[in-house]
Design a protein around this motif. Structure first.
Motif, PDB file in Angstrom:
ATOM      1  N   ALA A 141       0.843  -1.196   0.000  1.00  0.00           N
ATOM      2  CA  ALA A 141       0.000   0.000   0.000  1.00  0.00           C
ATOM      3  C   ALA A 141       0.873   1.240   0.000  1.00  0.00           C
ATOM      4  O   ALA A 141       1.838   1.341   0.769  1.00  0.00           O
ATOM      5  N   LEU A 142       0.546   2.168  -0.876  1.00  0.00           N
ATOM      6  CA  LEU A 142       1.276   3.425  -1.009  1.00  0.00           C
ATOM      7  C   LEU A 142       0.381   4.535  -0.473  1.00  0.00           C
ATOM      8  O   LEU A 142      -0.719   4.760  -0.991  1.00  0.00           O
ATOM      9  N   VAL A 143       0.822   5.210   0.590  1.00  0.00           N
ATOM     10  CA  VAL A 143       0.050   6.309   1.184  1.00  0.00           C
ATOM     11  C   VAL A 143       0.827   7.605   0.978  1.00  0.00           C
ATOM     12  O   VAL A 143       2.014   7.693   1.308  1.00  0.00           O
ATOM     13  N   LEU A 144       0.136   8.622   0.440  1.00  0.00           N
ATOM     14  CA  LEU A 144       0.790   9.856   0.003  1.00  0.00           C
ATOM     15  C   LEU A 144       0.125  11.094   0.593  1.00  0.00           C
ATOM     16  O   LEU A 144      -1.051  11.068   0.968  1.00  0.00           O
ATOM     17  N   THR A 145       0.896  12.173   0.595  1.00  0.00           N
ATOM     18  CA  THR A 145       0.326  13.500   0.853  1.00  0.00           C
ATOM     19  C   THR A 145       0.073  14.237  -0.457  1.00  0.00           C
ATOM     20  O   THR A 145      -0.531  15.306  -0.451  1.00  0.00           O
ATOM     21  N   GLU A 146       0.527  13.657  -1.581  1.00  0.00           N
ATOM     22  CA  GLU A 146       0.543  14.384  -2.855  1.00  0.00           C
ATOM     23  C   GLU A 146      -0.481  13.860  -3.862  1.00  0.00           C
ATOM     24  O   GLU A 146      -0.845  12.683  -3.854  1.00  0.00           O
ATOM     25  N   ASN A 147      -0.888  14.771  -4.752  1.00  0.00           N
ATOM     26  CA  ASN A 147      -1.786  14.421  -5.841  1.00  0.00           C
ATOM     27  C   ASN A 147      -1.034  13.690  -6.947  1.00  0.00           C
ATOM     28  O   ASN A 147       0.179  13.839  -7.107  1.00  0.00           O
ATOM     29  N   TRP A 148      -1.788  12.928  -7.729  1.00  0.00           N
ATOM     30  CA  TRP A 148      -1.216  12.194  -8.856  1.00  0.00           C
ATOM     31  C   TRP A 148      -1.060  13.139 -10.042  1.00  0.00           C
ATOM     32  O   TRP A 148      -1.862  13.139 -10.981  1.00  0.00           O
ATOM     33  N   LYS A 149      -0.049  13.973  -9.977  1.00  0.00           N
ATOM     34  CA  LYS A 149       0.215  14.921 -11.051  1.00  0.00           C
ATOM     35  C   LYS A 149       1.697  15.266 -11.041  1.00  0.00           C
ATOM     36  O   LYS A 149       2.408  14.966 -10.062  1.00  0.00           O
ATOM     37  N   PRO A 150       2.201  15.895 -12.096  1.00  0.00           N
ATOM     38  CA  PRO A 150       3.634  16.199 -12.154  1.00  0.00           C
ATOM     39  C   PRO A 150       4.138  16.990 -10.955  1.00  0.00           C
ATOM     40  O   PRO A 150       5.233  16.709 -10.439  1.00  0.00           O
ATOM     41  N   SER A 154      -3.258  12.430   3.691  1.00  0.00           N
ATOM     42  CA  SER A 154      -3.885  13.520   2.940  1.00  0.00           C
ATOM     43  C   SER A 154      -4.583  14.540   3.816  1.00  0.00           C
ATOM     44  O   SER A 154      -5.097  15.541   3.307  1.00  0.00           O
ATOM     45  N   LEU A 155      -4.617  14.331   5.135  1.00  0.00           N
ATOM     46  CA  LEU A 155      -5.436  15.151   6.026  1.00  0.00           C
ATOM     47  C   LEU A 155      -4.884  16.554   6.196  1.00  0.00           C
ATOM     48  O   LEU A 155      -3.842  16.760   6.823  1.00  0.00           O
ATOM     49  N   ASN A 156      -5.604  17.537   5.642  1.00  0.00           N
ATOM     50  CA  ASN A 156      -5.293  18.934   5.932  1.00  0.00           C
ATOM     51  C   ASN A 156      -5.732  19.259   7.352  1.00  0.00           C
ATOM     52  O   ASN A 156      -6.759  18.762   7.826  1.00  0.00           O
ATOM     53  N   SER A 184       7.477  19.874  -8.156  1.00  0.00           N
ATOM     54  CA  SER A 184       7.177  21.089  -7.418  1.00  0.00           C
ATOM     55  C   SER A 184       7.151  20.896  -5.904  1.00  0.00           C
ATOM     56  O   SER A 184       7.929  21.492  -5.181  1.00  0.00           O
ATOM     57  N   SER A 185       6.232  20.085  -5.416  1.00  0.00           N
ATOM     58  CA  SER A 185       5.838  20.131  -4.007  1.00  0.00           C
ATOM     59  C   SER A 185       6.722  19.312  -3.080  1.00  0.00           C
ATOM     60  O   SER A 185       7.207  18.237  -3.453  1.00  0.00           O
ATOM     61  N   ARG A 186       6.885  19.829  -1.858  1.00  0.00           N
ATOM     62  CA  ARG A 186       7.422  19.011  -0.782  1.00  0.00           C
ATOM     63  C   ARG A 186       6.285  18.108  -0.305  1.00  0.00           C
ATOM     64  O   ARG A 186       5.236  18.571   0.133  1.00  0.00           O
ATOM     65  N   GLY A 187       6.469  16.810  -0.453  1.00  0.00           N
ATOM     66  CA  GLY A 187       5.475  15.844  -0.021  1.00  0.00           C
ATOM     67  C   GLY A 187       6.127  14.702   0.720  1.00  0.00           C
ATOM     68  O   GLY A 187       7.336  14.482   0.623  1.00  0.00           O
ATOM     69  N   TRP A 188       5.327  13.986   1.484  1.00  0.00           N
ATOM     70  CA  TRP A 188       5.785  12.805   2.188  1.00  0.00           C
ATOM     71  C   TRP A 188       5.030  11.597   1.650  1.00  0.00           C
ATOM     72  O   TRP A 188       3.863  11.709   1.232  1.00  0.00           O
ATOM     73  N   GLY A 189       5.669  10.438   1.666  1.00  0.00           N
ATOM     74  CA  GLY A 189       5.016   9.214   1.240  1.00  0.00           C
ATOM     75  C   GLY A 189       5.635   8.008   1.900  1.00  0.00           C
ATOM     76  O   GLY A 189       6.775   8.049   2.370  1.00  0.00           O
ATOM     77  N   VAL A 190       4.861   6.907   1.936  1.00  0.00           N
ATOM     78  CA  VAL A 190       5.358   5.680   2.540  1.00  0.00           C
ATOM     79  C   VAL A 190       4.755   4.488   1.815  1.00  0.00           C
ATOM     80  O   VAL A 190       3.595   4.511   1.397  1.00  0.00           O
ATOM     81  N   LEU A 191       5.564   3.466   1.633  1.00  0.00           N
ATOM     82  CA  LEU A 191       5.126   2.206   1.034  1.00  0.00           C
ATOM     83  C   LEU A 191       5.068   1.166   2.148  1.00  0.00           C
ATOM     84  O   LEU A 191       6.074   0.884   2.800  1.00  0.00           O
TER      85      LEU A 191
END
Length: 553
Positions: free
Chosen positions: A268-277, A464-466, A284-291
Motif C-alpha cells: 500500500a502506497l500512502v501519500l500526501t501528494e496528488n497524482w500529477k507532475p 492527505s489530512l489537511n 514542485s511540491s514538498r510531499g511525504w510518502g510511505v510504502l
C-alpha cells in the motif's frame, strides 16, 4: 383509597402526554427501523420509510400514516426489512432494502413527522422525528434514534503489527509512486483527488494490458474544477479498459474525496501528494510518502477503497464527463536535487486513520499524549482556533516542544502569516514552547504540500489530512500512523532540514542569538550568509552553527 386513585390518574395523564419517539405497540413484531425524509435533491425525491416485519407477513390492508395523510401499503407478503416510497425507482438507488411503491401522496416533512403503521385493526408500529438533517437517515435500534449520513462509513481505527516500510519524500523521489504502479502483477486500486500524471497513466494502461485489475477513484469537483489535461488522461484510461469512477452528485457522502493512496498487489502506497507532475512527479511540491507491507493494513486500505468505489456516489467516468466542462490547468516542470533518498525501516506498529470516521479524534489523542516534541508540516491550519491547533496549544502549555512549518506559497502566505503572528502572541503570553515558521524552499522544492506530524521522535503521521476542521469532518482522508524510531527519524530529519531553511522574523532575543552566532562563526572561520531584508538564514543544512541557532529558540 382516594390517594391511590389520584396517583393512578396522574400517572395515566403523564403517560398519555409523553411524546412517542419509537416503538412496537403490539406483538406482531413489526417495527419502523429507519426513515430517510430529507434527500439532497429538489423535492426530496426518493424519501422512504423502512419497516421490519416477521417472515411471510401479509401486508394486505396495512396502511402508513403521517400527520397529514394515510396511504395503503401494497398487497404483498414480505419478510425482513422492506422500504416504502412514493418514488421507488430513486429510492432503490439509496437503500439495499427491497423497495415497494406507494399509491397516493405521502410527503415526509423535513421539520418532523409522527409516522404510524396499522394492520387494518390497530397501530402496530410508530415513530416520531424532528428536524431531519439533509442527506441523513434516522435509524432506530432498541427504541433509540440516531441520525447518520446516508451510506456513511464507520470504520474503526485499524492497526497492524511490525513490518517493513519504505519512506520517501518528494520532490526528491519524484517518479517513485509511478514506479510502484508499474510493478503491479495482480491489482491496482488507485485513489486520488486529482490525476494528471502521464507517467502514472502510462503505468496504469500498461498494467491493464498485461492483465492487472486496475481501478481508479477520483474527486469530481476539485477546487478550481477538473482540468482538460486530466479529462484527456481519463479518456485514455477508460479507452484502454481501466475502470475509472468519479465521486460526484447529490448522493456524495463526503464533501471531497481527498485521499491519495494506492493498493498495489500486497503493498500500500500512502501519500500526501496528488497524482500529477507537481506532486508524485516531483516537479514542485514538498510531499511525504510511505510504502507499506503489513498485510492487515493493506487489506484494510483495500476495504476502504472498495467501500468508496462501490457506493452510489461513485459514477463511471463516461457518465460523469457527459456535458461536463473542464478548466485549463497550469503546467509545472521544476527540477530539484535529491537531498533525501528513500529508506527502508522496520516499523514497530502501524494504524490506518480515515476521515471523517476516526481521524480527527485519533490525531488529537496522539497529540495530547506527546511528552517531548511535536513537529508539524502543513499547507495551512485553517486558523488558530481549529481543533488540531488547540491540541498543539495544550501540548505547548505542558512543555512539549511544538514546531509548526507552514507553506509560503502565494495562495497561502497571507493567511499563514496571520496565523503565525496570532500563535506567536499567544505563546508569548502563555510562556509556551510553540514556534511557527513559513517555509523557504531554497533549492529543495517549490512549495509545501506535505501533511505530516512527527511525535516524540517515535511516531509519524503521513497522509492527505489537511489540518482544518472541515477536512477532518467532511472529506474522505487517509492517514497512516507509523511507530518506530526508524520511520519517525527519517521524516524528522527532513522536517529539521526544511525548518532550518525557513523564514522567520528577527525578534530582539533572536537578533541577539544570531549576533552571537555570527561572532562564533567568525572566530572559528565559518561563514553564515544572510539574504533578504528580514534576516533569513541561508546557512547549509549541516552547518553546526546554524543548528545551534535553530536549537536556541
Amino acid at each position: 383509597m382516594r390517594r391511590v386513585v389520584v396517583v393512578l390518574l396522574i400517572v395515566g395523564v403523564l403517560i398519555s402526554c409523553t411524546p412517542i419517539t419509537a416503538g412496537n405497540p403490539d406483538s406482531t413484531g413489526a417495527e419502523i427501523v429507519a426513515v430517510y425524509p430529507n434527500p439532497v435533491v429538489d423535492g426530496d425525491a426518493g424519501e422512504y420509510v423502512i419497516l421490519s416485519v416477521p417472515e411471510d407477513t401479509d401486508l394486505t390492508g396495512w396502511t402508513l400514516s403521517d400527520d397529514d395523510a394515510t396511504v395503503a401499503l401494497p398487497n404483498v407478503t414480505a419478510s425482513g426489512r422492506i422500504a416504502f416510497s412514493t418514488d421507488p425507482d430513486r429510492a432503490r438507488s439509496l437503500t439495499d432494502a427491497t423497495v415497494y411503491g406507494l399509491d397516493g401522496h405521502l410527503a415526509l416533512a423535513n421539520s418532523g413527522e409522527n409516522l404510524t403503521v396499522s394492520d387494518g385493526r390497530e397501530v402496530v408500529a410508530r415513530i416520531s422525528y424532528r428536524d431531519a438533517p439533509e442527506g441523513e437517515i434516522e435509524r432506530v435500534e432498541d427504541d433509540r434514534i440516531t441520525w447518520e449520513l446516508l451510506g456513511g462509513t464507520d470504520f474503526p481505527i485499524r492497526t497492524a503489527g511490525p513490518g517493513q516500510v519504505r519512506t520517501f519524500v518528494l520532490p526528491d523521489a519524484g517518479g517513485l509512486p509511478s514506479d510502484v504502479l508499474a510493478s503491479a502483477d495482480d491489482r491496482i486500486l488507485l485513489a486520488g483527488y486529482t490525476f494528471s500524471s502521464r507517467t502514472a497513466a502510462n503505468a496504469l494502461i500498461a498494467a491493464e494490458e498485461r492483465g492487472v485489475d486496475v481501478q481508479v477513484l477520483l474527486e469530481g469537483g476539485p477546487v478550481g474544477g477538473m482540468s482538460t489535461a486530466q479529462a484527456e488522461l481519463l479518456d485514455r484510461l477508460a479507452a484502454n479498459g481501466v475502470t475509472v469512477r468519479i465521486v460526484d452528485g447529490p448522493y456524495a457522502r463526503v464533501d471531497h474525496h481527498h485521499a491519495k493512496y494506492a493498493v498495489v498487489d500486497d503493498r500500500a502506497l500512502v501519500l500526501t501528494e496528488n497524482w500529477k507532475p507537481a506532486g508524485t512527479g516531483g516537479a514542485s511540491s514538498r510531499g511525504w510518502g510511505v510504502l507499506l507491507t503489513q498485510r492487515n493494513l493493506v487489506a484494510d486500505l483495500a476495504a476502504t477503497f472498495q467501500a468508496d468505489f462501490g457506493w452510489r456516489d461513485a459514477v463511471s467516468w463516461e457518465r460523469f464527463r457527459e456535458g461536463e466542462k473542464f478548466s485549463e490547468g497550469g503546467r509545472t516542470d521544476g527540477e530539484f536535487g535529491q537531498h533525501y533518498r528513500p529508506e527502508t525501516h522496520r516499523a514497530t506498529g502501524a494504524a490506518l486513520l480515515v476521515a471523517p470516521d476516526n481521524a480527527e479524534s485519533s490525531v488529537i489523542d496522539r497529540l495530547d499524549a506527546a511528552e517531548a516534541s511535536i513537529h508539524v508540516i502543513q499547507v495551512g491550519v485553517g486558523g488558530p482556533d481549529q481543533a488540531f491547533v488547540r491540541a498543539l496549544k495544550r501540548a505547548a502549555e505542558r512543555g512539549v516542544d511544538v514546531r509548526l512549518l507552514l507553506s509560503r506559497a502565494w495562495y497561502a502566505a497571507e493567511e499563514n502569516r496571520a496565523v503565525a503572528e496570532d500563535l506567536e502572541r499567544w505563546a508569548d503570553r502563555a510562556d509556551a514552547s510553540l514556534s511557527v515558521r513559513l517555509a523557504r524552499p531554497r533549492d529543495r522544492f517549490e512549495k509545501i504540500h506535505a501533511k505530516g506530524v512527527v511525535i516524540d521522535g517515535e511516531e509519524v503521521l503521513v497522509g492527505s489530512l489537511n489540518w482544518n476542521d472541515h477536512s477532518a469532518r467532511e472529506n474522505r482522508e487517509v492517514v497512516v500512523a507509523l511507530e518506530g524510531r526508524g520511520p519517525a527519524g527519517y521524516y524528522e530529519r527532513v522536517f529539521r532540514g526544511d525548518w532550518r531553511a525557513a523564514v522567520w522574523r528577527l525578534s530582539i532575543g533572536l537578533a541577539a542569538t544570531v549576533l552571537v552566532a555570527i561572532v562564533v562563526a567568525t572566530l572559528v572561520g565559518r561563514r553564515i550568509e544572510f539574504n533578504g531584508s528580514v534576516g533569513v538564514s541561508a546557512a547549509r543544512e549541516d552547518d553546526p552553527v546554524d543548528a545551534a541557532i535553530e536549537e536556541g529558540f
